[in-house]
Write a protein that holds these residues in place. Sequence first.
Motif, PDB file in Angstrom:
ATOM      1  N   HIS A 124       8.063  -6.221  17.599  1.00 15.70           N
ATOM      2  CA  HIS A 124       7.851  -5.008  18.231  1.00 15.70           C
ATOM      3  C   HIS A 124       8.241  -3.963  17.246  1.00 15.70           C
ATOM      4  O   HIS A 124       7.205  -3.023  16.851  1.00 15.70           O
ATOM      5  N   THR A 125       9.344  -3.974  16.365  1.00 20.88           N
ATOM      6  CA  THR A 125       9.650  -2.939  15.604  1.00 20.88           C
ATOM      7  C   THR A 125       8.939  -3.133  14.352  1.00 20.88           C
ATOM      8  O   THR A 125       8.366  -1.982  13.949  1.00 20.88           O
ATOM      9  N   PHE A 126       8.307  -4.251  13.826  1.00 25.20           N
ATOM     10  CA  PHE A 126       7.613  -4.386  12.631  1.00 25.20           C
ATOM     11  C   PHE A 126       6.255  -3.542  13.015  1.00 25.20           C
ATOM     12  O   PHE A 126       5.796  -2.971  12.040  1.00 25.20           O
ATOM     13  N   PHE A 153      12.135   1.440  10.475  1.00 28.85           N
ATOM     14  CA  PHE A 153      12.530   0.217  11.217  1.00 28.85           C
ATOM     15  C   PHE A 153      13.838   0.132  12.132  1.00 28.85           C
ATOM     16  O   PHE A 153      13.919  -0.443  13.034  1.00 28.85           O
ATOM     17  N   SER A 154      14.781   0.587  11.311  1.00 31.53           N
ATOM     18  CA  SER A 154      16.424   0.836  11.878  1.00 31.53           C
ATOM     19  C   SER A 154      16.406   1.335  13.028  1.00 31.53           C
ATOM     20  O   SER A 154      17.041   1.229  14.163  1.00 31.53           O
ATOM     21  N   SER A 155      15.755   2.561  12.981  1.00 31.23           N
ATOM     22  CA  SER A 155      15.864   3.770  14.319  1.00 31.23           C
ATOM     23  C   SER A 155      15.032   3.071  15.275  1.00 31.23           C
ATOM     24  O   SER A 155      15.512   2.977  16.480  1.00 31.23           O
ATOM     25  N   ILE A 156      14.000   2.436  15.014  1.00 25.74           N
ATOM     26  CA  ILE A 156      13.023   1.851  16.209  1.00 25.74           C
ATOM     27  C   ILE A 156      13.897   0.647  16.966  1.00 25.74           C
ATOM     28  O   ILE A 156      14.120   0.552  18.109  1.00 25.74           O
ATOM     29  N   TRP A 157      14.405  -0.289  15.986  1.00 21.31           N
ATOM     30  CA  TRP A 157      15.135  -1.189  16.354  1.00 21.31           C
ATOM     31  C   TRP A 157      16.456  -0.861  17.278  1.00 21.31           C
ATOM     32  O   TRP A 157      16.772  -1.600  18.407  1.00 21.31           O
TER      33      TRP A 157
END
Length: 187
Positions: A124-126, A153-157
Amino acid sequence: MIGEFIGEINHNGGGSVMGYKIEKRVEISSWVITSILLLLFLPRKRLREAIPIFLFKQFMTWFFGLLVVQTDKIKYPFRLFFKNATKSSFTFEYFVYPSLCALFNLYYPEKGNRKTKFLYYFAHTFILTFFEFFIEKYTKLITYKKWNWCWSFSSIWGTYYLSRVFHKWFFKVPAYNKEIYEQNITR
């Protein structure tokens, strides 16, 4: 069709001077595709479960979105909606990400092993990061200033993780009601 789309992006250099034609297409397509995903994958019987997740994700993206815009890390040069009200992207921050987050939580592999759960988060994050990177590179919808795809990527995760924690807390089922809850979910 995709070849024409990419050709138009390259030809316009990320957005035409004649009215941001490609940006309008991308933004409207995002609304249409996200709406179709919600219609296809959001069961009516789980709508009450999806709404709090959607609203919680909106709260997080409102806070973090304004934070990164106000600190000049990201810029949204073209916005289809509320151009004078906020400097963040209404489409992505308040509709697309919260909608996809609601679907993420509704279909989370609760009974999966750690590897399955990690891959679910990663996929999902990717996908979101990939599309954001593509949009940043070829359109004027978003411009990274003091930001890069790793931060996205980090903030979405992280926001997906927080939404998952919120979902588990908000829908915590007392042990004596667990059977009734599971029967209603599977119907």
